[in-house]
Enzyme design. Structure first.
Site, PDB file in Angstrom:
ATOM      1  N   ILE A  43       0.865  -1.175   0.000  1.00 17.45           N
ATOM      2  CA  ILE A  43       0.000   0.000   0.000  1.00 17.45           C
ATOM      3  C   ILE A  43       0.904   1.228   0.000  1.00 17.45           C
ATOM      4  O   ILE A  43       1.625   1.466   0.972  1.00 17.45           O
ATOM      5  CB  ILE A  43      -0.922   0.009   1.241  1.00 17.45           C
ATOM      6  CG1 ILE A  43      -1.734  -1.283   1.295  1.00 17.45           C
ATOM      7  CG2 ILE A  43      -1.806   1.247   1.237  1.00 17.45           C
ATOM      8  CD1 ILE A  43      -2.410  -1.535   2.631  1.00 17.45           C
ATOM      9  N   CYS A  45       1.942   5.385  -0.547  1.00 15.82           N
ATOM     10  CA  CYS A  45       1.509   6.691  -0.079  1.00 15.82           C
ATOM     11  C   CYS A  45       2.364   7.748  -0.779  1.00 15.82           C
ATOM     12  O   CYS A  45       3.554   7.514  -1.023  1.00 15.82           O
ATOM     13  CB  CYS A  45       1.707   6.745   1.434  1.00 15.82           C
ATOM     14  SG  CYS A  45       1.220   8.276   2.199  1.00 15.82           S
ATOM     15  N   GLU A  55       4.153  -7.971   3.001  1.00 12.71           N
ATOM     16  CA  GLU A  55       4.457  -8.890   4.096  1.00 12.71           C
ATOM     17  C   GLU A  55       4.064  -8.281   5.436  1.00 12.71           C
ATOM     18  O   GLU A  55       3.442  -8.932   6.272  1.00 12.71           O
ATOM     19  CB  GLU A  55       5.955  -9.229   4.126  1.00 12.71           C
ATOM     20  CG  GLU A  55       6.462  -9.864   2.854  1.00 12.71           C
ATOM     21  CD  GLU A  55       6.993  -8.847   1.842  1.00 12.71           C
ATOM     22  OE1 GLU A  55       6.319  -7.833   1.567  1.00 12.71           O
ATOM     23  OE2 GLU A  55       8.099  -9.077   1.318  1.00 12.71           O
TER      24      GLU A  55
END
Length: 140
Positions: A43, A45, A55
């Site tokens: 994910i 940003c 993981e």
């Protein structure tokens, strides 16, 4: 659950990756010793330091649900080669045991199996902190 099945879970997890910057989706699937599976994806940003690897996403999901007995973690990406956990992920994985199995997959048919100790030998673990405390208290 077989290694192949866990790789399949990681492939499914990869579909949820949020990777608008790197365009490098990674999926992970964590198997607990009790047989529960937690999926994770990377994910990203815009503030890159806020990015989280697949993981660690799977590990944090498991731990946040009270599951710390990790048996195995499968990791896959879109590369035609094997994608291994980064250094931070390796350190987080070893926090839960040196014998955790890592299944690094190119596909359901092609994967390699290691332990976290294979990929991070001589690691710093909670046992090292216990030794420090014992020295501080003159127990050694």
């Amino acid at each position: 659950m077989t290694d192949r099945e866990l790789v399949r879970e990681a492939i499914e997890a990869k579909k949820n990756a949020y990777v608008p910057y790197s365009k490098f989706p990674v999926g992970a699937a964590l198997l607990t010793k009790e047989g529960k599976v937690y999926r994770g994806c990377n994910i990203e940003c815009a503030s890159y330091g806020g990015t989280n690897c697949a993981e660690r996403t799977a590990i944090f999901k498991a731990v946040s649900e009270g599951d710390r007995n990790i048996e195995a973690i499968a990791v896959v990406s879109d590369l035609d080669d094997y994608t291994y956990p980064c250094g931070i992920c390796r350190q987080v994985i070893v926090e839960y045991g040196r014998d955790i199995k890592l299944i690094i997959g190119k596909s359901e048919e092609e994967f390699k199996v290691y332990t976290i100790n294979d990929l991070l030998p001589n690691s710093f673990t909670p046992e090292d902190l216990e030794k420090k405390e014992a020295v501080k208290n003159n127990d050694i």
